[in-house]
Motif scaffolding. Structure first.
Motif, short mmCIF file in Angstrom:
data_model
loop_
_atom_site.label_atom_id
_atom_site.label_comp_id
_atom_site.label_asym_id
_atom_site.label_seq_id
_atom_site.Cartn_x
_atom_site.Cartn_y
_atom_site.Cartn_z
N VAL A 54 0.87 -1.18 0.00
CA VAL A 54 0.00 0.00 0.00
C VAL A 54 0.90 1.22 0.00
N ASP A 55 0.56 2.21 -0.82
CA ASP A 55 1.28 3.48 -0.84
C ASP A 55 0.50 4.48 0.00
N MET A 56 1.16 5.10 0.97
CA MET A 56 0.56 6.16 1.80
C MET A 56 1.18 7.48 1.39
N MET A 57 0.36 8.44 0.94
CA MET A 57 0.84 9.76 0.56
C MET A 57 0.60 10.72 1.71
N VAL A 58 1.70 11.34 2.17
CA VAL A 58 1.66 12.24 3.32
C VAL A 58 2.10 13.63 2.87
N ALA A 59 1.44 14.67 3.36
CA ALA A 59 1.80 16.04 3.01
C ALA A 59 3.24 16.31 3.45
N LEU A 108 -1.46 -7.78 10.38
CA LEU A 108 -0.07 -7.77 9.94
C LEU A 108 0.80 -7.00 10.93
N PRO A 109 2.10 -7.32 10.99
CA PRO A 109 2.99 -6.55 11.86
C PRO A 109 2.95 -5.07 11.48
N ALA A 110 2.88 -4.20 12.47
CA ALA A 110 2.80 -2.76 12.23
C ALA A 110 4.10 -2.27 11.60
N GLN A 111 3.99 -1.25 10.74
CA GLN A 111 5.15 -0.63 10.11
C GLN A 111 5.26 0.80 10.59
N THR A 112 6.50 1.26 10.78
CA THR A 112 6.76 2.61 11.25
C THR A 112 7.09 3.52 10.09
N LEU A 113 6.42 4.66 10.01
CA LEU A 113 6.63 5.64 8.95
C LEU A 113 7.16 6.92 9.58
N THR A 114 8.29 7.42 9.08
CA THR A 114 8.83 8.70 9.52
C THR A 114 8.96 9.60 8.31
N LYS A 115 9.43 10.81 8.53
CA LYS A 115 9.56 11.75 7.42
C LYS A 115 10.51 11.24 6.35
N THR A 116 11.51 10.43 6.73
CA THR A 116 12.53 10.00 5.78
C THR A 116 12.59 8.49 5.55
N THR A 117 11.84 7.70 6.32
CA THR A 117 11.92 6.25 6.19
C THR A 117 10.54 5.59 6.24
N THR A 118 10.46 4.39 5.67
CA THR A 118 9.30 3.53 5.80
C THR A 118 9.80 2.21 6.35
N ARG A 126 13.47 1.67 5.84
CA ARG A 126 14.00 1.86 4.49
C ARG A 126 13.91 3.33 4.10
N VAL A 127 14.94 3.85 3.44
CA VAL A 127 14.94 5.24 3.00
C VAL A 127 13.87 5.43 1.93
N ILE A 128 13.15 6.53 2.01
CA ILE A 128 12.08 6.83 1.06
C ILE A 128 12.68 7.29 -0.26
N ALA A 129 12.20 6.71 -1.35
CA ALA A 129 12.71 7.06 -2.68
C ALA A 129 11.87 8.15 -3.35
N THR A 130 10.59 8.25 -3.02
CA THR A 130 9.70 9.18 -3.71
C THR A 130 9.28 10.31 -2.78
N THR A 131 9.84 11.50 -3.03
CA THR A 131 9.47 12.69 -2.28
C THR A 131 9.44 13.86 -3.25
N THR A 132 8.38 14.66 -3.18
CA THR A 132 8.31 15.89 -3.98
C THR A 132 8.20 17.05 -3.00
N SER A 133 8.05 18.24 -3.53
CA SER A 133 7.89 19.40 -2.65
C SER A 133 6.55 19.35 -1.93
N GLU A 134 5.61 18.54 -2.43
CA GLU A 134 4.28 18.51 -1.83
C GLU A 134 3.93 17.21 -1.11
N ILE A 135 4.48 16.06 -1.53
CA ILE A 135 4.13 14.80 -0.87
C ILE A 135 5.34 13.93 -0.60
N THR A 136 5.18 13.05 0.37
CA THR A 136 6.12 11.97 0.64
C THR A 136 5.32 10.69 0.46
N LYS A 137 5.83 9.77 -0.37
CA LYS A 137 5.11 8.52 -0.62
C LYS A 137 5.81 7.39 0.13
#
Length: 186
Positions: A95-100, A121-131, A134-145
């Motif tokens: 699942v892709d979660m898009m965050v402002a 399912l085991p819970a996953q931790t999402l931070t501004k820079t990781t999922t 793992r380092v996040i590969a998709t970030t724009t000026s408006e969203i973090t995927k």
């Protein structure tokens, strides 16, 4: 600019205007105050902070900070059940979660549940820079995927994203499940 709207009301069996609901436009959340005998609510025009005039004549500040007497305030977003009963073969690989992307640090948890708790399912931790580390590969000026890898199958699933005021309260803009389905059930 409008930041908060306050409603004082009389709860069932309670004293006149002894409860209040406050809608915060900036954070898009409700706060509830009870046991406060409110005569009127006031917004300080200079600081834009909400106050309440109580029936005993006192003026009190309604909300400040992100805790309740020292305890973090928990929050969560939860979807309804996403129905997949129509399909014979079904799975959910990710699942892709898009965050402002509003330059706010955050730490939240994604949980996926199938069939009212049959499989969680085991819970996953999402931070501004990781999922989940793992380092996040998709970030724009408006969203973090955040791409959250999942597994499981069933008739329906539900997402829950949670955190607390101490770990930030990001705006979840959208989620997109990668549902693998096939064959129509009769």
């Amino acid at each position: 600019k409008l930041r908060r709207v306050m409603w004082a009301y009389t709860p069932p069996g309670g004293a006149l205007n002894s409860a209040m609901l406050v809608w915060d436009y900036n954070n898009k959340l409700w706060s509830k105050f009870d046991g406060i005998p409110v005569l009127n609510s006031i917004l300080d025009p200079a600081s834009r902070e909400p106050y309440a005039l109580l029936t005993d004549g006192r003026l009190v500040h309604l909300f400040t900070g992100e805790d309740d007497d020292g305890d973090d305030i928990p929050w969560h977003y939860e979807t309804g059940d996403q129905d997949m009963r129509t399909w014979l073969g079904k799975s959910l690989p990710w699942v892709d979660m898009m965050v402002a992307n509003d330059n706010m640090d955050y730490n939240m948890t994604l949980s996926v549940t199938w069939d009212s708790g049959r499989l969680t399912l085991p819970a996953q931790t999402l931070t501004k820079t990781t999922t989940d580390g793992r380092v996040i590969a998709t970030t724009t000026s408006e969203i973090t995927k955040h791409r959250c890898y999942t597994y499981g199958y069933g008739r329906y699933f539900r997402f829950r994203v949670s955190g607390s005021s101490a770990t930030g309260r990001p705006t979840v803009l959208a989620w997109r499940p990668e549902a693998r389905i096939g064959g129509i059930s009769e």
